[in-house]
Design an enzyme around this catalytic site. Structure first.
Site, short mmCIF file in Angstrom:
data_model
loop_
_atom_site.label_atom_id
_atom_site.label_comp_id
_atom_site.label_asym_id
_atom_site.label_seq_id
_atom_site.Cartn_x
_atom_site.Cartn_y
_atom_site.Cartn_z
N GLU A 1 90.77 51.82 11.50
CA GLU A 1 89.85 52.50 12.42
C GLU A 1 90.18 52.19 13.88
OE1 GLU A 1 88.03 54.85 11.84
OE2 GLU A 1 87.85 54.77 9.66
N TYR B 1 81.13 54.34 16.87
CA TYR B 1 81.92 55.03 15.86
C TYR B 1 82.53 54.06 14.86
CZ TYR B 1 85.81 56.73 13.37
OH TYR B 1 86.66 56.97 12.34
N ASP C 1 82.90 60.99 15.46
CA ASP C 1 84.10 61.11 16.28
C ASP C 1 84.27 62.57 16.71
OD1 ASP C 1 84.79 62.36 13.94
OD2 ASP C 1 86.86 61.65 14.00
#
Length: 362
Positions: free
Chosen positions: A40, A123, A141
């Site tokens: 991520e 996020y 996102d």
DNA sequence: AATGCGGGGGC
DNA sequence: GCCCCAGCATT
């Protein structure tokens, strides 16, 4: 299990589509918190195809967060070289050390603790927590904003923080509580392969019947992304400065934060004029080296012009090679072999390639 | 709320 | 060229 009566009617079709159509990705094979976190961070503002080779190199070198936590920042930056947004790499290392020191070497399981980690925002916290631990938080996102804006024909600027917050709130109350990670990944996957920014493949969309933008024939007009142009233009003289013996090159390590922070650079001088006349470059470089750095250049030669575009600035670089026994301020002599060992960002890799081309042509 | 922060791929 | 990308930190 918590039933969610506000659940979106299109959730089952989306999840079913995702089960069948999701692309294989290395961090989906063995879905450990460490893999999810690392991927991520790398995926922030970065395409999947770009990330995959970096991800493989990282997990090979650092199979577990403990290995990462023991690494030097220089080594992490070298592995990150070329991936961009280097504060991600610096924060990755800091967060790894926090996890080892305070969280038993794992990614924390609460949103509050996750958000306290360097490099983890709303996020990434939601993404890792939902995918690794099943915490029902929406990871919003660019893909999700686009999908949601089209599904609901949302006519707000999705680049406004307030809009993002509203979308987060809407998704949080209506996302499935039982498979939040799959839901988040499915939303992003749909945005990545079907609900494309340009020319979306609505015919293949599993939830086309639920899409308000499609019903209104406004898919191509959404989402609204209104931003100001903040790009600035800069011109530099870049010095490829070698010692008289020809064994070393002058270079410096950038300050620990800011643009290209912690990476290596060649000495540069910002200039105002555009130097269309290459013949005047060597004399200009010699003159400016004395004026700004108090050093004398020998055999200055114009090598060529390079352009490099960052997201917020455009650089035009006039590369000049020269010989000197003196160093510009804050620089040191790097043996040639070190150029491939230190972490140099793409912009200076271009300088090196240009020098290699010139050497090959002589 | 605004700004700084990479690099690449697609068109 | 322009747009956008599995955003975050700082101010």
């Amino acid at each position: 299990m918590t039933l969610n009566n506000n659940e979106f009617p299109w959730t089952p079709a989306l999840l079913q589509w995702f089960e069948v159509n999701q692309r294989p990705m290395p961090w989906r094979q063995t879905s450990t918190p460490y893999y999810r976190w690392l991927s991520e961070i790398m995926l922030q503002q970065t395409r999947v195809d770009t990330v995959i080779p970096y991800f493989h190199r990282f997990v090979e070198r650092f199979p577990r967060v403990e290995h990462l936590a023991e690494a030097s920042e220089d080594e992490v930056l070298k592995l990150w070289e070329g991936l961009g947004y280097y504060s991600r790499a610096r924060n990755l290392l800091k967060a790894a050390r926090v996890m080892v020191a305070e969280h038993q070497g794992t990614f924390p399981a609460t949103e509050k603790e996750a958000l306290a980690l360097p490099g983890i925002g709303p996020y990434s916290a939601a993404a890792v927590l939902s995918m690794a631990y099943g915490v029902p938080l929406p990871s919003v996102d660019g893909n999700v904003l686009r999908v949601y804006a089209r599904l609901t024909a949302l006519a707000e600027n999705v680049l406004e923080p307030a809009t993002v917050k509203r979308v987060q709130g809407a998704l949080k109350t209506a996302m499935p509580q039982h498979r939040p990670g799959d839901f988040n990944e499915a939303m992003m996957e749909l945005g990545a392969v079907i609900c494309l920014p340009v020319s979306p493949l609505c015919q293949n969309c599993p939830i086309q019947d639920h899409c308000e933008a499609h019903r209104q024939h406004r898919v191509e007009q959404l989402p609204l992304r209104i931003k100001k142009d903040r790009t600035t233009r800069h011109h530099y003289l870049v010095m490829y400065l070698q010692n008289a013996a020809g064994t070393c090159v002058a270079a410096q390590k950038n300050p620990p934060s800011g643009l290209l922070g912690g990476l290596w650079a060649f000495p540069m001088m910002e200039v105002t004029a555009d130097h269309e006349d290459m013949k005047a470059l060597p004399a200009l470089a010699a003159k400016e080296a004395v004026a700004r750095w108090q050093i004398t250049l020998q055999q200055p030669e114009a090598v060529g012009r390079l352009r490099h575009v960052f997201s917020h600035r455009h650089w035009t670089m006039w590369v000049v090679s020269a010989v000197s026994e003196e160093l510009p301020p804050a620089c040191e002599w790097l043996p040639h072999a070190e150029l491939s060992v230190k972490a140099f960002p793409e912009v200076y890799q271009k300088v090196m390639r240009l020098m290699d081309e010139r050497a090959a042509s002589i």
